[in-house]
Scaffold this motif. Structure first.
Motif, PDB file in Angstrom:
ATOM      1  N   SER A 205       0.830  -1.203   0.000  1.00  0.00           N
ATOM      2  CA  SER A 205       0.000   0.000   0.000  1.00  0.00           C
ATOM      3  C   SER A 205       0.866   1.257   0.000  1.00  0.00           C
ATOM      4  CB  SER A 205      -0.919   0.019   1.224  1.00  0.00           C
ATOM      5  OG  SER A 205      -0.163   0.001   2.425  1.00  0.00           O
ATOM      6  N   LEU A 206       2.164   1.101   0.300  1.00  0.00           N
ATOM      7  CA  LEU A 206       3.127   2.200   0.302  1.00  0.00           C
ATOM      8  C   LEU A 206       4.523   1.583   0.253  1.00  0.00           C
ATOM      9  CD1 LEU A 206       3.966   5.193   0.668  1.00  0.00           C
ATOM     10  CD2 LEU A 206       3.611   4.919   3.128  1.00  0.00           C
ATOM     11  N   VAL A 207       5.399   2.145  -0.599  1.00  0.00           N
ATOM     12  CA  VAL A 207       6.757   1.625  -0.748  1.00  0.00           C
ATOM     13  C   VAL A 207       7.740   2.760  -0.516  1.00  0.00           C
ATOM     14  CG1 VAL A 207       8.430   0.518  -2.285  1.00  0.00           C
ATOM     15  CG2 VAL A 207       6.002  -0.103  -2.436  1.00  0.00           C
ATOM     16  N   VAL A 208       8.700   2.522   0.377  1.00  0.00           N
ATOM     17  CA  VAL A 208       9.751   3.492   0.671  1.00  0.00           C
ATOM     18  C   VAL A 208      11.094   2.780   0.527  1.00  0.00           C
ATOM     19  CG1 VAL A 208      10.804   4.945   2.454  1.00  0.00           C
ATOM     20  CG2 VAL A 208       8.315   4.837   2.245  1.00  0.00           C
ATOM     21  N   GLY A 209      12.074   3.465  -0.070  1.00  0.00           N
ATOM     22  CA  GLY A 209      13.385   2.850  -0.166  1.00  0.00           C
ATOM     23  C   GLY A 209      14.363   3.709  -0.933  1.00  0.00           C
ATOM     24  N   ALA A 210      15.655   3.407  -0.753  1.00  0.00           N
ATOM     25  CA  ALA A 210      16.697   4.077  -1.515  1.00  0.00           C
ATOM     26  C   ALA A 210      16.752   3.489  -2.917  1.00  0.00           C
ATOM     27  CB  ALA A 210      18.048   3.913  -0.814  1.00  0.00           C
ATOM     28  N   THR A 211      17.362   4.230  -3.825  1.00  0.00           N
ATOM     29  CA  THR A 211      17.548   3.751  -5.185  1.00  0.00           C
ATOM     30  C   THR A 211      18.240   2.397  -5.151  1.00  0.00           C
ATOM     31  OG1 THR A 211      17.811   6.040  -5.913  1.00  0.00           O
ATOM     32  CG2 THR A 211      18.545   4.304  -7.423  1.00  0.00           C
ATOM     33  N   SER A 212      17.594   1.376  -5.696  1.00  0.00           N
ATOM     34  CA  SER A 212      18.168   0.026  -5.679  1.00  0.00           C
ATOM     35  C   SER A 212      17.412  -0.851  -6.656  1.00  0.00           C
ATOM     36  CB  SER A 212      18.090  -0.586  -4.268  1.00  0.00           C
ATOM     37  OG  SER A 212      16.734  -0.817  -3.910  1.00  0.00           O
ATOM     38  N   GLU A 213      18.022  -1.984  -6.998  1.00  0.00           N
ATOM     39  CA  GLU A 213      17.377  -2.934  -7.896  1.00  0.00           C
ATOM     40  C   GLU A 213      16.037  -3.404  -7.333  1.00  0.00           C
ATOM     41  OE1 GLU A 213      18.450  -3.742 -10.844  1.00  0.00           O
ATOM     42  OE2 GLU A 213      20.581  -4.176 -10.913  1.00  0.00           O
TER      43      GLU A 213
END
Length: 288
Positions: A205-213
């Motif tokens: 329902s929500l995605v958070v993260g640093a630039t990554s594969e």
């Protein structure tokens, strides 16, 4: 050369920022942005059966968004039902798994390695649906979801995707603690099989993260899913590594970026950034 499945499209020259000589065993002598020079023997084994070029990058993002997405064009033209697929001989396990999930059995693969080029009497080359970090066709997201997402459940899981090898977060523990207090699950995609990643992001329902594969898996999230990317601030100036904004747009997601100050690293290793926690709280409030 297949275009949109209805009309022919012209061949596009592969682009590269740098000219480079290839390995001695490779038939590719030089690869420029404008042309390539090849060395081929006069006699080559020839495959007379029509085939489809799939290829495959070692990158999870490039394989899904650039290479295998071309099968959407091929399937739309009605060519993929029984034609063999030309693939790299050194395919990674995740590449084989994605093809199998799409219904392409290994018995249909024609493996080619750089040291042993082959000639094809008829080779279908699907046009790319993604142009580097600039644009991604909406067909990419629609096709992957229709082919690989099986759940009808309402997305309810908030995911924090841990950084990959290119970016490190110097206050990673504080970021993880904050997100945990807000009900996020910490996801380390390394070691997860592709089916698990698909099912996980399909429920997001929500995605958070640093630039990554691992952020590539937003392909499988429902349209409209909010997404927040931690990105080194200087990458916006260079124009590189801007993969996920066009991908999110193609998938119909609500994309936002939190640009992070560089705290070190680089020169062949991961870039270390610092995430402003107050800014992160406000970003998440705005997205909820």
């Amino acid at each position: 050369i297949l275009g949109d499945g209805r009309a022919l499209a012209p061949v596009r020259t592969l682009q590269s920022k740098h000219s480079r000589a290839m390995t001695p065993e490779s038939p590719l002598l030089l690869f420029r942005g404008s042309h390539a020079e090849l060395r081929l023997p006069r006699e080559l084994p020839t495959v007379e059966t029509p085939a489809v070029l799939v290829g495959g990058s070692a990158s999870y993002h490039d394989t899904l968004v650039r290479d295998l997405a071309g099968l959407a064009v091929v399937e739309g033209a009605g060519l993929a039902r029984d034609l063999p697929l030309v693939v790299r001989a050194d395919m990674a396990p995740f590449q084989r798994e994605v093809l199998q999930l799409l219904g392409y059995d290994e018995s249909r693969f024609i493996s080619v390695d750089a040291a042993h080029p082959m000639r094809f009497a008829t080779l279908h080359i699907p046009s790319r649906l993604a142009l580097g970090s600039r644009s991604v066709a909406q067909l990419v997201g629609r096709w992957y979801r229709s082919r690989l997402v099986h759940t009808q459940d309402v997305p309810s899981r908030k995911l924090y995707v841990t950084p990959g090898p290119d970016v490190a977060i110097d206050n990673a523990q504080a970021v993880a603690s904050l997100l945990d207090s807000l009900g996020f699950e910490v996801v380390e995609v390394a070691g997860l099989d592709v089916r698990t990643q698909i099912d996980l992001f399909a429920q997001a329902s929500l995605v958070v993260g640093a630039t990554s594969e691992g952020m590539t898996n937003i392909l499988f999230s429902a349209p409209g899913t909010p997404m927040l990317e931690f990105r080194p601030v200087h990458w916006a100036d260079s124009g590189g590594h801007m993969h996920f904004e066009p991908l999110a747009g193609a998938c119909g997601h609500r994309y936002a970026v939190q640009e992070c100050v560089r705290a070190g690293g680089g020169a062949g290793g991961p870039i270390t950034v610092s995430v402003d926690l107050d800014q992160l709280r406000h970003r998440l409030e705005d997205m909820s």
